[in-house]
Scaffold this active site. Structure first.
Site, PDB file in Angstrom:
ATOM      1  CE  LYS A 261     -35.329 -57.836  -3.426  1.00  0.00           C
ATOM      2  NZ  LYS A 261     -35.408 -57.945  -4.891  1.00  0.00           N
TER       3      LYS A 261
ATOM      4  N   GLY B  30     -31.996 -67.521  -1.223  1.00  0.00           N
ATOM      5  CA  GLY B  30     -31.078 -66.957  -2.217  1.00  0.00           C
ATOM      6  C   GLY B  30     -29.672 -67.460  -1.983  1.00  0.00           C
ATOM      7  CB  SER B  31     -26.477 -66.219  -3.209  1.00  0.00           C
ATOM      8  OG  SER B  31     -26.515 -64.886  -2.746  1.00  0.00           O
TER       9      SER B  31
ATOM     10  N   GLY C 198     -27.470 -64.258   2.057  1.00  0.00           N
ATOM     11  CA  GLY C 198     -27.992 -64.849   3.298  1.00  0.00           C
ATOM     12  C   GLY C 198     -27.182 -64.399   4.505  1.00  0.00           C
TER      13      GLY C 198
ATOM     14  CD  GLU D 257     -34.279 -73.517   3.515  1.00  0.00           C
ATOM     15  OE1 GLU D 257     -33.278 -74.092   3.040  1.00  0.00           O
ATOM     16  OE2 GLU D 257     -34.865 -73.923   4.539  1.00  0.00           O
TER      17      GLU D 257
ATOM     18  CB  CYS E 214     -31.343 -74.636  -3.984  1.00  0.00           C
ATOM     19  SG  CYS E 214     -33.069 -75.014  -3.737  1.00  0.00           S
TER      20      CYS E 214
ATOM     21  CD  GLN F 137     -26.190 -68.693 -12.729  1.00  0.00           C
ATOM     22  OE1 GLN F 137     -26.415 -67.927 -11.813  1.00  0.00           O
ATOM     23  NE2 GLN F 137     -25.334 -69.712 -12.599  1.00  0.00           N
TER      24      GLN F 137
ATOM     25  CD  GLU G  51     -25.789 -72.822  -5.338  1.00  0.00           C
ATOM     26  OE1 GLU G  51     -25.689 -71.629  -5.034  1.00  0.00           O
ATOM     27  OE2 GLU G  51     -26.796 -73.507  -5.066  1.00  0.00           O
TER      28      GLU G  51
HETATM   29  P1  NAD Z   1     -29.416 -63.668  -4.484  1.00  0.00           P
HETATM   30  O1  NAD Z   1     -28.874 -63.891  -3.116  1.00  0.00           O
HETATM   31  O2  NAD Z   1     -28.598 -62.910  -5.449  1.00  0.00           O
HETATM   32  O3  NAD Z   1     -30.814 -62.909  -4.398  1.00  0.00           O
HETATM   33  C1  NAD Z   1     -31.879 -63.391  -3.607  1.00  0.00           C
HETATM   34  C2  NAD Z   1     -32.769 -62.216  -3.229  1.00  0.00           C
HETATM   35  O4  NAD Z   1     -32.058 -61.362  -2.332  1.00  0.00           O
HETATM   36  C3  NAD Z   1     -33.184 -61.354  -4.423  1.00  0.00           C
HETATM   37  O5  NAD Z   1     -34.525 -60.938  -4.259  1.00  0.00           O
HETATM   38  C4  NAD Z   1     -32.247 -60.174  -4.300  1.00  0.00           C
HETATM   39  O6  NAD Z   1     -32.734 -58.998  -4.898  1.00  0.00           O
HETATM   40  C5  NAD Z   1     -32.148 -60.019  -2.782  1.00  0.00           C
HETATM   41  N1  NAD Z   1     -30.985 -59.257  -2.326  1.00  0.00           N
HETATM   42  C6  NAD Z   1     -29.796 -59.083  -2.950  1.00  0.00           C
HETATM   43  N2  NAD Z   1     -28.994 -58.279  -2.228  1.00  0.00           N
HETATM   44  C7  NAD Z   1     -29.678 -57.956  -1.108  1.00  0.00           C
HETATM   45  C8  NAD Z   1     -29.376 -57.145   0.043  1.00  0.00           C
HETATM   46  N3  NAD Z   1     -28.209 -56.524   0.174  1.00  0.00           N
HETATM   47  N4  NAD Z   1     -30.309 -57.026   1.002  1.00  0.00           N
HETATM   48  C9  NAD Z   1     -31.492 -57.663   0.892  1.00  0.00           C
HETATM   49  N5  NAD Z   1     -31.844 -58.433  -0.183  1.00  0.00           N
HETATM   50  C10 NAD Z   1     -30.947 -58.569  -1.161  1.00  0.00           C
HETATM   51  O7  NAD Z   1     -29.799 -65.119  -5.040  1.00  0.00           O
HETATM   52  P2  NAD Z   1     -30.353 -65.476  -6.509  1.00  0.00           P
HETATM   53  O8  NAD Z   1     -29.210 -65.358  -7.455  1.00  0.00           O
HETATM   54  O9  NAD Z   1     -31.616 -64.742  -6.800  1.00  0.00           O
HETATM   55  O10 NAD Z   1     -30.767 -66.998  -6.331  1.00  0.00           O
HETATM   56  C11 NAD Z   1     -29.898 -68.066  -6.518  1.00  0.00           C
HETATM   57  C12 NAD Z   1     -29.481 -68.653  -5.196  1.00  0.00           C
HETATM   58  O11 NAD Z   1     -30.619 -69.041  -4.449  1.00  0.00           O
HETATM   59  C13 NAD Z   1     -28.635 -69.904  -5.326  1.00  0.00           C
HETATM   60  O12 NAD Z   1     -27.553 -69.848  -4.433  1.00  0.00           O
HETATM   61  C14 NAD Z   1     -29.587 -71.017  -4.914  1.00  0.00           C
HETATM   62  O13 NAD Z   1     -28.961 -72.175  -4.411  1.00  0.00           O
HETATM   63  C15 NAD Z   1     -30.405 -70.334  -3.889  1.00  0.00           C
HETATM   64  N6  NAD Z   1     -31.673 -71.025  -3.685  1.00  0.00           N
HETATM   65  C16 NAD Z   1     -31.849 -71.736  -2.523  1.00  0.00           C
HETATM   66  C17 NAD Z   1     -33.029 -72.428  -2.290  1.00  0.00           C
HETATM   67  C18 NAD Z   1     -33.232 -73.193  -1.016  1.00  0.00           C
HETATM   68  O14 NAD Z   1     -34.371 -73.408  -0.661  1.00  0.00           O
HETATM   69  N7  NAD Z   1     -32.184 -73.604  -0.323  1.00  0.00           N
HETATM   70  C19 NAD Z   1     -34.042 -72.391  -3.248  1.00  0.00           C
HETATM   71  C20 NAD Z   1     -33.832 -71.674  -4.424  1.00  0.00           C
HETATM   72  C21 NAD Z   1     -32.645 -70.983  -4.615  1.00  0.00           C
END
Ligand code: NAD
Length: 479
Positions: free
Chosen positions: A170, A223-224, A228, A245, A279, A326, A381
């Protein structure tokens, strides 16, 4: 209309999402099907059904498929990079670089499929042999963020498939185009039906099914932090393996003995490039007294020359922010920084139209000085092109400030002192440490990941990816 890939078929979704170009919001990149919960369950069932066959394919079969996918990605890097820049807003050279990275990742893991090995160990009992081998997990759910629309899907997908797992992926709602292109490439490369399924859709609906359905054996999430934590709770509740991550608040330390040009380049590069949406971006720049004023003046000077414009235009240094939400978050933090008493030394203004009059989510990179470690702009962040400078009296204080964060992804230092560089590499509390290099920008064949609140579970990428995507079996034989 770009459809989802479920059980080897392209299928319509329950809804449609419009992929909009953040450099020019009048430009529709494409329409993408949004799966619903029932379709996500169908995809999981298809992956389960495909596992029996895929998990016993030969390493050569998996090599051939992944290698072919890698070759096509590399051959089309200009075109796919253009799509990526158009949907996400990073500049064209950055986007083409990201696509090349994805291609190389597929090639790397094609090779890894051939190198899955094991150990033969003598038993403590007479006549008994012990073998330690690795096996695939089963069905892996991949949930990815918007800021690396092709590299992150690639660095999860390629090892998952190389080690014999089936996948339901996804991608982020905002950037489905690059993930769809990847699915199309894999499908045409000849992956058997059900081995890889693409379900574009909402996190709260499609993502939630991946977390809860017992047919998914493991989840790899980027993701965030907030999402997470949801992933962790849902996976722990049903004992599914998971890897996270998440965010960063990466420090970059500049010592009095640094080469000023190197320090300034690293800070500007990792603070502002890719619109600060990495990130691994440096958001806290910790500078010792003796170089502080020269460093700040040089960064502010360099910022004047940065061109904020359409991501796909030649000469653009900084593309737009990814979307209006954003941008609002970035501007909120700039206001928070001001209210907290930090000095906005340069930038920080939204630009509604670019040089050609196109409406987009543009923001001038922002430099805060005279900030203190407790300020929210130094703790949370922001995920935008914003640097906060913190003064430190010496190396020891700078190191303590660098480590004073709930995150631990990447940490950097500019110094010409071997002693300080060596000490910093050992004592920075981060998964990745950079000496005289930006905190963002890593190789594709070595481990990637962090500590503390940034990451959970085994590292991604390189040979270490096997830790997550395989399970170890110990077999005893009495001959
Ligand atoms: P996000 O957490 O909003 O979304 C990430 C993914 O999770 C998306 O596909 C989203 O649709 C999905 N998601 C959202 N709610 C969910 C739920 N309830 N159940 C399951 N999946 C769900 O993050 P974002 O805004 O897309 O990305 C930005 C974040 O990602 C920042 O915090 C950034 O630091 C982090 N990031 C980390 C790394 C790393 O490797 N550490 C790399 C890139 C980005």
């Amino acid at each position: 209309m770009h459809r989802n890939l479920i059980n080897g078929e392209w299928v319509e979704g329950a809804r449609v999402s419009r992929n909009i170009n953040p450099s020019d919001t009048r430009d529709l990149v494409g329409e993408y099907a949004q799966a619903d919960a029932a379709q996500a369950r169908q995809a999981i069932a298809a992956a389960r059904a495909a596992f029996a066959g895929w998990s016993v394919t030969t390493p050569q079969q998996r090599f051939d498929l992944l290698d072919a996918a890698g070759s096509e990605i590399l051959a089309r890097k200009a075109e796919l990079g253009d799509l990526l820049a158009r949907e996400e807003g990073k500049t064209l050279p950055e986007a083409i670089g990201e696509v090349a990275r994805a291609g190389n990742i597929f090639k790397f893991f094609a090779g890894e499929a051939l190198r899955v090995g094991g150990e033969v160990i003598g038993s403590v009992r007479p006549g008994v042999g012990v073998e330690v081998t690795r096996e695939p997990l089963g069905v892996v759910g991949l949930i990815t963020p918007w800021n690396f629309p092709i590299a992150i899907p690639a660095w999860k997908l390629a090892p998952a498939l190389a080690f014999g797992n089936c996948v339901v992926m996804k991608p982020a709602d905002l950037v489905p185009g690059s993930a769809w292109a990847l699915a199309d490439i894999l499908h045409r490369a000849g992956l058997p039906k059900g081995v890889f399924n693409l379900v574009m859709g909402r996190g709260s609906e499609v993502g939630a099914v991946l977390l809860e359905d017992k047919g998914v054996d493991a989840i790899s999430f980027t993701g965030s932090v907030a999402t997470g934590q949801r992933v962790a709770a849902a996976c722990a509740a049903r004992m599914a393996k998971f890897q996270l991550e998440m965010g960063g608040k990466n420090p970059f330390v500049v010592l009095d003995d640094a080469d000023l040009a190197v320090a300034v380049n690293c800070a500007v590069q990792s603070g502002f490039f890719s619109t600060g949406q990495r990130c691994t971006a440096s958001s806290r720049v910790i500078v010792t007294e003796g170089i502080h004023d020269r460093f700040v003046a040089a960064v502010a000077e360099k910022m004047k020359a940065l061109k904020v414009d359409d991501a796909r235009k030649a000469g653009t240094d900084i593309g737009p922010v990814v979307d209006s939400a954003q941008l609002a978050q970035d501007l909120d933090y700039i206001e928070i920084g001001r209210k907290e008493g930090a000095t906005l030394a340069a930038g920080g203004e939204a630009i509604e139209r670019n040089a050609d009059g196109a409406p987009g989510f543009y923001l001038r990179p922002a430099l805060f000085t005279e900030t203190t470690p407790g300020m929210r702009i130094n703790r949370e962040e922001i995920f935008g092109p914003v640097i906060s400078v913190i003064r430190a009296k010496d190396y020891d204080e700078a190191l303590a400030l660098a480590n004073d964060t709930p995150f631990g992804l990447s940490s950097g230092i500019a110094t010409t002192s071997l002693k300080h560089a060596t000490h910093f590499k050992r004592h920075a509390q981060a998964g990745m440490v950079m000496v005289n290099l930006p905190t963002a920008g890593v190789d594709y064949h070595v481990p990637f990941g962090g500590r503390k609140g940034s990451s959970y579970g085994p590292r991604e990428q390189g040979r270490y990816a096997a830790e997550f995507y395989t399970t170890v079996k110990t077999a005893y034989t009495l001959a």
